[in-house]
Scaffold this active site. Structure first.
Site, PDB file in Angstrom:
ATOM      1  N   CYS A  20      84.200  21.860 -77.603  1.00  8.61           N
ATOM      2  CA  CYS A  20      84.113  21.862 -76.324  1.00  8.61           C
ATOM      3  C   CYS A  20      82.845  23.349 -76.150  1.00  8.61           C
ATOM      4  CB  CYS A  20      85.369  22.572 -75.425  1.00  8.61           C
ATOM      5  SG  CYS A  20      85.426  24.209 -76.227  1.00  8.61           S
ATOM      6  N   CYS A  23      83.059  26.412 -77.457  1.00  4.79           N
ATOM      7  CA  CYS A  23      82.911  26.087 -79.188  1.00  4.79           C
ATOM      8  C   CYS A  23      80.984  26.561 -79.044  1.00  4.79           C
ATOM      9  CB  CYS A  23      82.742  25.278 -79.443  1.00  4.79           C
ATOM     10  SG  CYS A  23      85.054  25.009 -79.719  1.00  4.79           S
ATOM     11  N   ASP A 418      42.466  12.746 -65.956  1.00  2.00           N
ATOM     12  CA  ASP A 418      41.680  13.175 -66.054  1.00  2.00           C
ATOM     13  C   ASP A 418      40.484  11.393 -65.828  1.00  2.00           C
ATOM     14  OD1 ASP A 418      38.325  13.290 -67.559  1.00  2.00           O
ATOM     15  OD2 ASP A 418      40.133  12.906 -69.583  1.00  2.00           O
ATOM     16  N   ASP A 626      43.283  13.299 -71.944  1.00  2.00           N
ATOM     17  CA  ASP A 626      42.908  12.883 -73.517  1.00  2.00           C
ATOM     18  C   ASP A 626      42.123  13.289 -74.891  1.00  2.00           C
ATOM     19  OD1 ASP A 626      40.805  11.721 -72.075  1.00  2.00           O
ATOM     20  OD2 ASP A 626      40.816   9.652 -73.981  1.00  2.00           O
ATOM     21  N   ASP A 630      40.138  18.460 -71.810  1.00  2.00           N
ATOM     22  CA  ASP A 630      41.485  18.507 -71.189  1.00  2.00           C
ATOM     23  C   ASP A 630      42.260  19.477 -71.796  1.00  2.00           C
ATOM     24  OD1 ASP A 630      40.246  16.479 -69.349  1.00  2.00           O
ATOM     25  OD2 ASP A 630      41.205  15.000 -70.694  1.00  2.00           O
TER      26      ASP A 630
END
Length: 750
Positions: A20, A23, A418, A626, A630
């Site tokens: 649980c 724990c 971009d 990409d 960037d």
């Protein structure tokens, strides 16, 4: 060496015995106390502990700390495949069935049956369930007590022991008298809790399907071409530079570049691409994808941990191991939950006794409080939703680096895109080819391609591709000569008599070539829209035969992506280093407002634009890009979204990686985040609601211990099942068009 510079490591451990949220809190607490440990994250759903510590901390120290707290710990080796399904899972189901069969005779009288067991038989059957089939609860409770902590096992052990003990007391205190015994209550609770834990474990295994599916993509062996011919070797023996041979229907064993052959490859489980992708010499191939109809040879470029598939698995595992920020609420509650429940159960017992109820009634109500309050659902509410969300995202080509990014993405209000390579294809194409009056356009296109066919320049390749697509005649060129800064010229025509050139407007002016007014006006119009204009020139004269406009075409899915984001209440912003004309043209094509266009922005200034957006936006700002340029903006944004087709620098700076260069995946990522966050909220609501409603009912004597046990088991199962509904998510129909690596729509092979 300062502490900031000290080498660090990340270690993972499989933790057994957790039941649980309490724990989880206990394991995190003991690990945090180990000197040198910086950060700990324990996941109940995956039963893993992820520890960030200094390199001086040994695995043995961490295992010892977990073991001392009463749990089992096993180090997980990096790059190791997930453990095979445990053989004890069938054993657990057998135990549940046996427990149910033994419990059934005890319950029959309650179901209206005239069947009545002798009390000594009841004691024997109930004791088997209590102390044999329920032994796991006593073991867990003992570990918790030793560690001065509370957990679900302690609550179940106390509650059922009290019901069993009350029945034994009744037997010996009133021998021979007709009395009601409560052996069925303790037996039913243990049976239901064990059944609930089995259902819960079965459902939790489904949340890890994504990782298992990805690991299943790894071939064990590869067919490699060597000096002595082809031979099959273990994948671990393949080295960079080796040539792997892949036959039709086989999985690609390595990341590399196709050197020989043509085929279509199914990359759906890696990129989410719905259609096979055409591959020819020079194209990249990814380990784990499935080869189609052709035999190909691949030069190995990455092996082991550096392959795309290995990176994907690491990202998904990392996201599933991390805690979402909302989990902190659960952690704070679970830290005091079990002690609070023990106190409420004690007050229930005392309260009923004070108000004149018998010890039997008081004890049963206290037992019901203990049983209904097991905090299993609390511990599972968030991690199961995170696992299901990241799993479905990975299957659709969206990799989420950490749970924080998954949770935060639901509040995205602005996405800064971009342009080049993100919204556009990222390579020049011929956007216009217009011949002068009296000149045949197809013939002129053939002339242009002949001049350019000898060059490997991106613009030259664009002209050749345009000519091939238009079906222009294939002509030969001779005596080609490049003119620095101006262009290239060659003899073209069936007899080689025509001296033609393709060059810039500057060269056209220097030659003082004759240019038709309509063609000159069209050139100015195209340049104003951001196109680069070159000219096909007949050197004899000289005169302009045609203009060629080059531009970076918008991706087929880009406009639909921007429109879908708008429908979701997300504003799209264009941030690019290109000129204003080109940026305005792309923005107009996509439906981005002129006020949301930032052109001629230097890489270092992109981060500044993101910072400005964050100060003016009531919500989260994401950046999608990409390229290396960037990376600063991706890091500056609240969430960075990188295209996997881009650079490693961009991917490392981003919290979310899109496995296809498809802007439609941005909306998919936000949609998955929103749905996952809703599941987390629903799960936490139900987890708290069960306790907020059930505990008072039990305390006031309105909930039988057996029904309390059933409700507790159902709470855990319902939370996990609700999270698993995320697996039914699908991308919006028509929101994406499959593309190849160059941005061209993919067609299914015949």
């Amino acid at each position: 060496m300062s502490s900031a510079e000290a080498p660090s490591k990340t270690a993972e451990f499989a933790v057994g015995g957790m039941t649980c949220a309490s724990c989880v809190a206990r394991v995190e607490k003991v690990l945090t106390r180990v000197p040198g440990v910086e950060r700990v994250s324990v996941n109940l759903a995956t039963e893993k502990a992820t520890v960030h510590a200094s390199a001086s901390v040994s695995d043995e120290q961490l295992v010892a700390a977990i073991t001392k707290a009463g749990y089992e710990a096993t180090p997980i080796q990096p790059e190791a495949p997930p453990a095979a399904p445990s053989p004890t899972r069938n054993g657990e189901l057998v135990a549940v069935i046996v427990s149910a069969l033994i419990t059934l005779p005890l319950v029959l009288p309650m179901l209206g049956s005239a069947f009545e067991l002798n009390m000594w038989v009841q004691l024997a059957l109930a004791s088997v369930v209590q102390f044999v089939l329920g032994a796991r609860f006593y073991v867990g409770a003992w570990h918790a007590v030793r560690a001065r902590a509370g957990n679900m096992d302690l609550l179940v052990a106390l509650g059922t022991s009290a019901a069993w003990g009350l029945s034994v007391y009744q037997m010996f205190a009133h021998p021979g008298d007709a009395m009601h015994l409560y052996f069925e209550a303790s037996a039913v609770v243990i049976t239901l809790v064990r059944f609930g834990k089995w259902l819960e474990a079965r459902a939790k295994r489904q949340t890890t399907d994504a990782i298992r599916a990805l690991n299943a993509l790894r071939p064990d062996r590869a067919r490699v071409r060597g000096a002595s011919g082809e031979r099959e070797i273990p994948l671990a023996e393949v080295r960079i530079g080796d040539i792997a041979i892949v036959r039709p229907g086989e999985r690609v064993p390595v990341d590399g570049v196709v050197r020989e052959g043509r085929t279509h490859i199914d990359e759906s489980l890696i990129t989410g691409e719905s259609l096979p992708v055409a591959k020819e010499p020079g194209a990249r191939a990814t380990a784990g994808s499935i080869n189609g109809e052709g035999v190909i040879s691949i030069e190995t470029m990455a092996i082991g941990a550096e392959t795309t598939l290995a990176r994907i698995i690491r990202l998904v595992e990392s996201a599933q191991a991390e805690k979402a920020p909302i989990q902190r609420l659960v952690d704070r509650v679970s830290a005091v939950f079990v002690p609070a429940i023990l106190a409420i159960a004690l007050m229930t017992l005392i309260g009923w006794l004070v108000h004149g109820a018998g010890a039997e009634t008081a004890l049963l109500n206290a037992v019901a409080v203990l049983v209904i309050a097991c905090p299993c659902a609390l511990g599972l509410a968030t991690p199961t939703a995170i696992m299901a969300g990241t799993g479905v995202a990975a299957r659709h080509g969206v990799l989420i680096k950490d749970a924080g990014a998954l949770e935060l993405a639901h509040r995205i209000k602005v996405v800064a895109f971009d342009k080049t390579g993100t919204l556009t294809v990222g390579r020049p194409t011929v956007t216009a080819f217009e011949a002068a009056p009296g000149v045949d356009r197809t013939q002129a296109l053939g002339f242009a391609a002949a001049v350019q066919r000898m060059s490997d320049h991106p613009l030259a390749r664009a002209v050749v591709a345009a000519a091939d697509e238009a079906g222009a005649p294939r002509l030969e060129a001779s005596e080609a000569r490049a003119v620095a800064g101006r262009g290239v010229e060659a003899n073209v025509a069936p007899d080689g008599a025509n001296r033609l050139a393709i060059g810039s407007g500057r060269w056209l002016d220097e030659l003082n070539a004759d240019v038709p007014l309509a063609l000159a006006a069209r050139a100015r119009e195209l340049e104003a829209k951001g196109n680069t204009v070159s000219w096909l020139i007949a050197m004899e004269g000289p005169r302009a035969l045609a203009l060629i406009a080059f531009g970076d075409t918008v991706k087929p899915t880009a406009r639909a992506a921007v429109e879908r984001l708008a429908s979701m209440g997300v504003r799209s912003v264009l941030v690019t280093g290109d000129n204003a004309g080109s940026a305005a043209s792309v923005a107009a094509a996509l439906g981005i407002a002129p006020g949301d266009v930032h052109a001629q922005v230097l890489p270092e200034d992109k981060a500044r634009v993101i910072a400005q957006l964050k100060t003016t936006t009531d919500g989260v700002v994401a950046m999608a890009g990409d390229g290396i340029n960037d990376a600063p903006a991706l890091a500056a944004a609240d969430i960075g979204i990188a295209m996997a087709s881009g650079t490693d620098v961009a991917i490392e700076a981003a919290g979310i990686t899109l496995m296809r260069g498809d802007p439609a995946l941005v909306a998919d990522a936000i949609d998955i985040s929103r749905r996952t966050y809703r599941k987390i909220q629903q799960n936490l609501f139900w987890a708290f609601a069960y306790n907020l409603i059930g505990i008072p009912l039990a305390a006031f004597g309105l909930l039988d211990p057996m029904f309390a046990g059933a409700a507790m088991a159902f709470s855990s199962v319902s939370v996990v099942t609700n999270a698993l509904l995320l697996r039914t998510w699908h991308a919006q129909a028509g929101s994406a068009v499959a593309e190849d690596r160059t941005g061209r729509p993919i067609t299914r092979p015949a």
